[in-house]
Scaffold this motif. Sequence first.
Motif, mmCIF file in Angstrom:
data_model
loop_
_atom_site.group_PDB
_atom_site.id
_atom_site.type_symbol
_atom_site.label_atom_id
_atom_site.label_comp_id
_atom_site.label_asym_id
_atom_site.label_seq_id
_atom_site.Cartn_x
_atom_site.Cartn_y
_atom_site.Cartn_z
ATOM 1 N N ILE A 13 78.402 51.586 -63.237
ATOM 2 C CA ILE A 13 78.709 50.463 -63.932
ATOM 3 C C ILE A 13 79.708 50.634 -65.240
ATOM 4 C CG2 ILE A 13 77.392 48.662 -65.523
ATOM 5 C CD1 ILE A 13 74.708 49.184 -63.700
ATOM 6 N N PRO A 66 82.649 47.634 -64.186
ATOM 7 C CA PRO A 66 81.796 46.577 -64.633
ATOM 8 C C PRO A 66 81.819 45.250 -63.731
ATOM 9 C CG PRO A 66 83.356 47.136 -66.324
ATOM 10 C CD PRO A 66 83.490 48.296 -65.212
ATOM 11 N N TYR A 79 79.824 44.555 -60.738
ATOM 12 C CA TYR A 79 78.421 44.229 -60.869
ATOM 13 C C TYR A 79 78.203 43.053 -61.492
ATOM 14 C CZ TYR A 79 77.451 49.020 -59.750
ATOM 15 O OH TYR A 79 77.342 50.227 -59.005
ATOM 16 N N SER A 80 79.258 42.475 -61.996
ATOM 17 C CA SER A 80 79.042 41.019 -62.714
ATOM 18 C C SER A 80 78.278 39.961 -62.084
ATOM 19 C CB SER A 80 80.705 40.643 -63.575
ATOM 20 O OG SER A 80 81.239 40.036 -62.283
ATOM 21 N N GLU A 127 75.040 40.498 -68.246
ATOM 22 C CA GLU A 127 76.215 41.388 -67.641
ATOM 23 C C GLU A 127 76.248 41.626 -66.107
ATOM 24 O OE1 GLU A 127 77.785 44.624 -69.965
ATOM 25 O OE2 GLU A 127 77.022 43.813 -71.658
ATOM 26 N N TYR A 133 73.093 49.988 -70.333
ATOM 27 C CA TYR A 133 73.586 50.465 -68.711
ATOM 28 C C TYR A 133 72.360 50.869 -68.096
ATOM 29 C CZ TYR A 133 78.422 49.993 -70.643
ATOM 30 O OH TYR A 133 79.553 49.553 -71.128
#
Length: 304
Positions: A25, A29, A32-33, A62, A291
């Motif tokens: 992640i 990022p 995974y958003s 997130e 995270y």
Amino acid sequence: MKSLIDIFDLSISELDELMNVALDIIENPIKYSEKCKGKKLATLFFEPSTRTRLSFEAAMYELGGHVLSMADAVSSSAAKGESVADTAKVISCYADIIAIRHPKEGAALVAANNASVPVINAGDGGHLHPTQTLADLMTIYRKKGSLNNLTIGFCGDLKFGRTVHSLAGAMSRYEGIKFVFISPEELKIPSFVKENFIAKNNIEYVQTTDLKSVMADLDILYMTRVQRERFFNEEDYLRLRDSYILTPPKLDTAKSDLLILHPLPRVNEISVAIDKDPRACYFEQVLNGKYMRMALILKLLEVE
Ligand code: NCD
């Protein structure tokens, strides 16, 4: 359906898997958003919190999900006398996953036994706090490259400090671990931690009231706040709260690669002068916690 009530609900290989997902992640990022698009996390907090609740909420945002937030018990039906079991049944109709913090030991387990969605224990009284442990493990792993062969000093309120109980449990499953418990007599590590985790795994440990005498042995120093809200009387709290204040001279004998950890909030037990020391990792713990909570939500919701 799986919940996380105790750190032992996760095997060592599941912890490795969560850390690997968290590392991915951090690297990717965007990937995974939208993973939790259309999913809802409910945060039920019956006790004060800044980090843990907002960290869960930031984690869900997130991942592209939504958050339903109950930030305090006063504005909830608990104030009318609703049981945790009923609240868990009700919230299961609204949310896909629940994070709960409650002043009573065992409340998260009761919620999990009654919910029809996964439940995450975000702290149950002076008992356990497994998601802080996820943040702690990730920080140790990223800094040390391994979770084996470490001498870990826990300092402060080891009686009521739930983060200490969960981390000691988690670390007792790794190789070559030694514990040093540093606390006033009245705030010693409880017997359930010694019996269920330490003795069971044959972990070598010492108990002392003197931080200075053990400083040179430590690879990790886990400082904690004296848990005022769990004391029966204010005089005892006032007498014990400043038992240990970490200041730069106290690190004179410490290893150059010591890790100084603290679950936060800090009150007085680490001087702000320590913040500049490269060994201070408590703000990194906060970020790692977000995270790891993202990785945990993905796992419990069984998102690929
Ligand atoms: C801890 C807790 O709630 O037990 N805080 C946190 O979640 N990071 C530690 C504390 O309150 O002292």
